[in-house]
Write a protein that holds these residues in place. Sequence first.
Motif, PDB file in Angstrom:
ATOM      1  N   TRP A  41       0.831  -1.216   0.000  1.00 56.92           N
ATOM      2  CA  TRP A  41       0.000   0.000   0.000  1.00 56.92           C
ATOM      3  C   TRP A  41       0.863   1.263   0.000  1.00 56.92           C
ATOM      4  O   TRP A  41       0.516   2.253  -0.630  1.00 56.92           O
ATOM      5  CB  TRP A  41      -0.947  -0.019   1.197  1.00 56.92           C
ATOM      6  CG  TRP A  41      -2.310  -0.495   0.815  1.00 56.92           C
ATOM      7  CD1 TRP A  41      -2.703  -0.998  -0.390  1.00 56.92           C
ATOM      8  CD2 TRP A  41      -3.472  -0.505   1.648  1.00 56.92           C
ATOM      9  NE1 TRP A  41      -4.032  -1.333  -0.355  1.00 56.92           N
ATOM     10  CE2 TRP A  41      -4.523  -1.045   0.872  1.00 56.92           C
ATOM     11  CE3 TRP A  41      -3.713  -0.134   2.964  1.00 56.92           C
ATOM     12  CZ2 TRP A  41      -5.813  -1.182   1.366  1.00 56.92           C
ATOM     13  CZ3 TRP A  41      -5.001  -0.282   3.459  1.00 56.92           C
ATOM     14  CH2 TRP A  41      -6.043  -0.810   2.685  1.00 56.92           C
ATOM     15  N   LYS A  44       2.103   1.976  -3.416  1.00 59.41           N
ATOM     16  CA  LYS A  44       1.072   2.502  -4.307  1.00 59.41           C
ATOM     17  C   LYS A  44       0.517   3.841  -3.834  1.00 59.41           C
ATOM     18  O   LYS A  44      -0.379   4.404  -4.464  1.00 59.41           O
ATOM     19  CB  LYS A  44      -0.073   1.480  -4.441  1.00 59.41           C
ATOM     20  CG  LYS A  44       0.336   0.210  -5.151  1.00 59.41           C
ATOM     21  CD  LYS A  44      -0.844  -0.664  -5.517  1.00 59.41           C
ATOM     22  CE  LYS A  44      -1.460  -1.335  -4.310  1.00 59.41           C
ATOM     23  NZ  LYS A  44      -2.493  -2.318  -4.709  1.00 59.41           N
ATOM     24  N   VAL A  53      -8.431   3.330  -2.252  1.00 60.16           N
ATOM     25  CA  VAL A  53      -9.012   2.007  -2.000  1.00 60.16           C
ATOM     26  C   VAL A  53     -10.426   1.946  -2.543  1.00 60.16           C
ATOM     27  O   VAL A  53     -10.822   1.001  -3.223  1.00 60.16           O
ATOM     28  CB  VAL A  53      -9.011   1.691  -0.491  1.00 60.16           C
ATOM     29  CG1 VAL A  53      -9.654   0.330  -0.238  1.00 60.16           C
ATOM     30  CG2 VAL A  53      -7.593   1.701   0.038  1.00 60.16           C
ATOM     31  N   LEU A  56     -11.057   1.975  -6.560  1.00 64.75           N
ATOM     32  CA  LEU A  56     -10.852   0.779  -7.373  1.00 64.75           C
ATOM     33  C   LEU A  56     -12.124  -0.053  -7.365  1.00 64.75           C
ATOM     34  O   LEU A  56     -12.591  -0.482  -6.321  1.00 64.75           O
ATOM     35  CB  LEU A  56      -9.683  -0.042  -6.818  1.00 64.75           C
ATOM     36  CG  LEU A  56      -9.329  -1.335  -7.550  1.00 64.75           C
ATOM     37  CD1 LEU A  56      -8.832  -1.025  -8.956  1.00 64.75           C
ATOM     38  CD2 LEU A  56      -8.275  -2.115  -6.785  1.00 64.75           C
ATOM     39  N   ASP A  60      -8.688  -5.235  -4.980  1.00 64.43           N
ATOM     40  CA  ASP A  60      -7.292  -4.907  -4.698  1.00 64.43           C
ATOM     41  C   ASP A  60      -6.721  -6.086  -3.921  1.00 64.43           C
ATOM     42  O   ASP A  60      -7.117  -6.323  -2.772  1.00 64.43           O
ATOM     43  CB  ASP A  60      -7.202  -3.626  -3.866  1.00 64.43           C
ATOM     44  CG  ASP A  60      -5.757  -3.195  -3.645  1.00 64.43           C
ATOM     45  OD1 ASP A  60      -4.856  -3.983  -3.979  1.00 64.43           O
ATOM     46  OD2 ASP A  60      -5.529  -2.091  -3.134  1.00 64.43           O
ATOM     47  N   ASN A 130     -13.237  -7.074 -12.465  1.00 68.09           N
ATOM     48  CA  ASN A 130     -11.792  -6.889 -12.345  1.00 68.09           C
ATOM     49  C   ASN A 130     -11.146  -6.546 -13.684  1.00 68.09           C
ATOM     50  O   ASN A 130     -10.129  -5.854 -13.718  1.00 68.09           O
ATOM     51  CB  ASN A 130     -11.144  -8.133 -11.738  1.00 68.09           C
ATOM     52  CG  ASN A 130     -11.410  -8.251 -10.251  1.00 68.09           C
ATOM     53  OD1 ASN A 130     -10.952  -7.443  -9.464  1.00 68.09           O
ATOM     54  ND2 ASN A 130     -12.176  -9.244  -9.848  1.00 68.09           N
ATOM     55  N   ASP A 137      -4.866  -0.872 -11.060  1.00 72.47           N
ATOM     56  CA  ASP A 137      -4.074  -1.376  -9.940  1.00 72.47           C
ATOM     57  C   ASP A 137      -3.057  -2.390 -10.459  1.00 72.47           C
ATOM     58  O   ASP A 137      -3.427  -3.377 -11.113  1.00 72.47           O
ATOM     59  CB  ASP A 137      -4.992  -2.032  -8.898  1.00 72.47           C
ATOM     60  CG  ASP A 137      -4.235  -2.481  -7.671  1.00 72.47           C
ATOM     61  OD1 ASP A 137      -4.098  -1.683  -6.737  1.00 72.47           O
ATOM     62  OD2 ASP A 137      -3.770  -3.643  -7.646  1.00 72.47           O
ATOM     63  N   LEU A 140      -3.557  -6.095  -9.190  1.00 72.64           N
ATOM     64  CA  LEU A 140      -4.671  -6.749  -9.871  1.00 72.64           C
ATOM     65  C   LEU A 140      -4.268  -7.105 -11.301  1.00 72.64           C
ATOM     66  O   LEU A 140      -4.569  -8.202 -11.788  1.00 72.64           O
ATOM     67  CB  LEU A 140      -5.882  -5.817  -9.881  1.00 72.64           C
ATOM     68  CG  LEU A 140      -7.109  -6.305 -10.653  1.00 72.64           C
ATOM     69  CD1 LEU A 140      -7.648  -7.589 -10.045  1.00 72.64           C
ATOM     70  CD2 LEU A 140      -8.189  -5.225 -10.665  1.00 72.64           C
TER      71      LEU A 140
END
Length: 270
Positions: A41, A44, A53, A56, A60, A130, A137, A140
């Motif tokens: 985290w 990112k 958070v 997305l 995640d 996704n 992300d 992902l």
Amino acid sequence: MHYYRYSNAEVSCWYKYLLFSYNIVFWVTGVAFLAAGLWAWSEKGVLSDLTKVTGLHGLDPVVLVLVVGIVMFTLGFAGCVGALRENICLLKFFCGTIVFIFLLELAVAVMAFLFQDWVRDRVKEFFENNIKSYRDDIDLQNIIDSLQRINHCCGAQGPEDWDFNIYFDCKSESKSREKCGVPFSCCIPDPAQKVVNTQCGYDIRKKSRSQWDDQIFVKGCIHALEAWLPRNIYIVAGVFIAISLLQIFGIFLARTLISDIEAVKASNAF
């Protein structure tokens, strides 16, 4: 005579320190998961901006790592302290949580077997969501690429599913260079190439479908996973049984220690 057996009641050091050792593994693993999740985290920039958070729409993977870490850390801490301090409340919390997780796993397995069509629809929906967040992300993105590359598949039902992503959508007005293409992980690898060609999927869906077979995987990942499961059913069952046995062993140790502590308290009361 009825309470004579309590006169020599004592807490078994064997069970006590075996349970402590069992939970040390839980606790250390939980700390490792938490550390890895927080580090990911921080890389990112999520720790400095938590709105990333909620921004997305897909999964995640770091959130899953953190949840597993928190659960394992909490259980390991409760089990370790409960065993060393002979605290019945903490031991019952540990035992009850393990029982709940075990029953939840069992229920999910049974539901997945009985309601396969419903599970397939949920997996399809999950995968499509996704796909939409593929470029949002990096973790992902790496998971989807690995899934497609390992299983020789593309999209949920097929390559057309990449229309769900704004960068790959053929109908979108986006100026993206990836428009009407697929990620490189959908491409059939060339054994002669030592360097991965990340542009191999560009414009592939502008061509006729008959030309796809030579360049990309056309099978959807849901079908690939459905085909993978029967081939590896013994491995899946073995992993499930191993995890279940570890959980049952932890429950046994906790219940045995709780019984010893209660026996000692009953002995002292008389």
